[in-house]
Design an enzyme around this catalytic site. Structure first.
Site, PDB file in Angstrom:
ATOM      1  N   ARG A  41       0.829  -1.216   0.000  1.00 17.71           N
ATOM      2  CA  ARG A  41       0.000   0.000   0.000  1.00 17.71           C
ATOM      3  C   ARG A  41       0.859   1.259   0.000  1.00 17.71           C
ATOM      4  NH1 ARG A  41      -4.650  -2.046  -0.247  1.00 17.71           N
ATOM      5  NH2 ARG A  41      -4.966  -4.051   0.734  1.00 17.71           N
ATOM      6  N   HIS A  64       5.462  -8.784  -7.279  1.00 18.70           N
ATOM      7  CA  HIS A  64       4.139  -8.162  -7.434  1.00 18.70           C
ATOM      8  C   HIS A  64       4.277  -6.665  -7.160  1.00 18.70           C
ATOM      9  CE1 HIS A  64      -0.106  -7.389  -7.270  1.00 18.70           C
ATOM     10  NE2 HIS A  64      -0.451  -8.664  -7.239  1.00 18.70           N
ATOM     11  N   TYR A  91      -0.356  -2.337  -4.838  1.00 19.86           N
ATOM     12  CA  TYR A  91      -1.713  -2.026  -5.300  1.00 19.86           C
ATOM     13  C   TYR A  91      -1.889  -0.545  -5.596  1.00 19.86           C
ATOM     14  CZ  TYR A  91      -2.632  -6.552  -3.110  1.00 19.86           C
ATOM     15  OH  TYR A  91      -2.602  -7.869  -2.749  1.00 19.86           O
ATOM     16  N   HIS A  99      -1.409  -5.186 -11.339  1.00 20.64           N
ATOM     17  CA  HIS A  99      -2.820  -4.951 -11.619  1.00 20.64           C
ATOM     18  C   HIS A  99      -2.847  -3.814 -12.633  1.00 20.64           C
ATOM     19  CE1 HIS A  99      -4.118  -6.521  -7.361  1.00 20.64           C
ATOM     20  NE2 HIS A  99      -3.409  -7.397  -8.055  1.00 20.64           N
ATOM     21  N   GLU A 145      -2.361  -8.763 -14.630  1.00 18.88           N
ATOM     22  CA  GLU A 145      -3.231  -9.702 -13.920  1.00 18.88           C
ATOM     23  C   GLU A 145      -4.689  -9.544 -14.355  1.00 18.88           C
ATOM     24  OE1 GLU A 145      -2.491  -9.898  -9.721  1.00 18.88           O
ATOM     25  OE2 GLU A 145      -4.307 -11.054  -9.316  1.00 18.88           O
ATOM     26  N   ASP A 164      -5.759 -14.927 -12.163  1.00 24.16           N
ATOM     27  CA  ASP A 164      -6.136 -15.112 -10.766  1.00 24.16           C
ATOM     28  C   ASP A 164      -7.493 -15.812 -10.757  1.00 24.16           C
ATOM     29  OD1 ASP A 164      -7.421 -14.509  -8.201  1.00 24.16           O
ATOM     30  OD2 ASP A 164      -5.713 -13.192  -7.816  1.00 24.16           O
ATOM     31  N   HIS A 175     -10.262 -13.837  -9.194  1.00 26.79           N
ATOM     32  CA  HIS A 175     -10.635 -12.664  -9.991  1.00 26.79           C
ATOM     33  C   HIS A 175     -11.457 -13.034 -11.225  1.00 26.79           C
ATOM     34  CE1 HIS A 175      -6.985 -10.228  -8.286  1.00 26.79           C
ATOM     35  NE2 HIS A 175      -7.808 -10.634  -7.344  1.00 26.79           N
ATOM     36  N   HIS A 226      -2.577 -17.240 -10.091  1.00 28.90           N
ATOM     37  CA  HIS A 226      -2.833 -16.976  -8.676  1.00 28.90           C
ATOM     38  C   HIS A 226      -3.974 -17.906  -8.289  1.00 28.90           C
ATOM     39  CE1 HIS A 226      -1.147 -12.581  -8.600  1.00 28.90           C
ATOM     40  NE2 HIS A 226      -0.202 -13.497  -8.514  1.00 28.90           N
ATOM     41  N   ASP A 268     -13.776  -9.551  -5.405  1.00 30.00           N
ATOM     42  CA  ASP A 268     -12.367  -9.752  -5.073  1.00 30.00           C
ATOM     43  C   ASP A 268     -12.118  -9.954  -3.584  1.00 30.00           C
ATOM     44  OD1 ASP A 268      -9.644  -9.999  -5.078  1.00 30.00           O
ATOM     45  OD2 ASP A 268      -9.222  -7.997  -5.858  1.00 30.00           O
ATOM     46  N   HIS A 303     -10.682 -13.037  -1.476  1.00 27.29           N
ATOM     47  CA  HIS A 303     -10.097 -14.370  -1.581  1.00 27.29           C
ATOM     48  C   HIS A 303     -10.530 -15.244  -0.405  1.00 27.29           C
ATOM     49  CE1 HIS A 303      -6.448 -12.660  -4.037  1.00 27.29           C
ATOM     50  NE2 HIS A 303      -7.602 -12.154  -4.417  1.00 27.29           N
ATOM     51  N   GLU A 326      -2.657 -16.982  -2.827  1.00 25.23           N
ATOM     52  CA  GLU A 326      -2.873 -15.659  -2.204  1.00 25.23           C
ATOM     53  C   GLU A 326      -4.067 -15.773  -1.277  1.00 25.23           C
ATOM     54  OE1 GLU A 326      -3.547 -13.367  -5.796  1.00 25.23           O
ATOM     55  OE2 GLU A 326      -1.571 -12.453  -5.592  1.00 25.23           O
TER      56      GLU A 326
END
Ligand code: FE
Ligand code: FE
Ligand code: ZN
Length: 259
Positions: A21, A51, A54, A91, A126, A160, A163, A195, A208, A210, A240
């Site tokens: 973040r 990765h 975000y 993303h 992704e 994913d 997703h 993923h 979204d 998980h 994930e």
């Protein structure tokens, strides 16, 4: 991370290039890098996946936000060259107020600015759940980005499972058809990583969230069908799932390997 991965019988792992973040990346330590190469060799870890945070939104119409994504992406890709030949996943971004078409254009412009012919990293986009104004909720959107990228031989896709399910692709009812569609629209040769996540919500919910393997709406059987599918079984799979202990990931890996 290589040691932790090996301790739970994983053969690969995903890591964030910086706070998921946040902003600034830690300085690279050559000793860490040497240690990584040594451990990766020792434990047979290959194909690690970086990765992006975000917070990167190369689609943003706000210049400051787009500029941050551009600078940080360029920096991450330079750093990736310290461990050549790995994969980097992002993303694609969110349209926030623009049409998907405008957002897709901005993402492609950014990729054209940061990708260099000498880079050895494969850059993955992704598949997204379609939460808010996320780009990448359809295979067509990803294909339109890839079409506009000049160095498109460096671009792959990370699928994913949570997703695509949340975006409305029924991988439980007809995995073969979803993969056939992926092949028609993007091409299965672009698919480089999975993923592997269950989902707390039904197909098409665009949420979204998980879930642990076998505890969501996708379920263990359908996720095993993904890991065993002849078009996918050679790919690296990354969990994930929401767990707070390494032991729970170890259990999931055992479950998936021995089912
Ligand atoms: Fe992701
Ligand atoms: Fe993911
Ligand atoms: Zn997600």
């Amino acid at each position: 991370m290589a040691r932790e991965a090996a301790s739970i019988d994983a053969s690969t792992f995903q890591f964030f290039t910086r706070n998921p973040r946040g902003g600034k990346a830690k300085a690279l330590d050559p000793d860490d890098l040497n240690e990584f190469h040594r451990l990766a060799d020792e434990f047979g870890i290959h194909g690690v996946l970086a990765h992006a945070p975000y917070t990167f939104n190369p689609a943003s119409p706000v210049e400051k936000t787009a500029e941050f994504a551009r600078t940080a992406l360029a920096e991450d890709l330079e750093r990736m060259e310290k461990t050549p030949g790995q994969m980097y996943n992002m993303h694609p971004g969110s349209a926030v107020g623009q049409s998907p078409e405008e957002a897709i254009d901005r993402i492609a412009v950014t990729l054209n600015e940061v990708l260099r012919p000498n880079h050895s990293t494969t850059f993955l986009l992704e598949t997204m759940a379609g939460k808010g104004t996320e780009i990448g909720k359809t295979f067509e959107e990803l294909a339109r980005i890839i079409d506009r990228v000049e160095l498109s031989d460096k671009i792959g896709v990370c699928m994913d499972t949570c997703h695509v399910w949340d975006a409305g692709y029924d991988i439980v009812g007809d995995l073969d058809e979803v993969l056939a569609e992926f092949d028609r629209v993007i091409g299965l040769t672009r698919l480089r990583a999975i993923h592997l996540n269950d989902s707390k919500n039904p197909c098409g919910s665009r949420k979204d969230r998980h879930a642990p393997i076998g505890e969501g709406h996708i379920g263990l059987e359908a996720l095993l069908a993904v890991t065993r599918h002849p078009a996918l079984s050679h790919l690296p799979f990354y969990l994930e799932t929401p767990h707070d202990t390494l032991a729970r990931y170890a259990n999931e890996i055992t479950l998936l390997r021995n089912a």
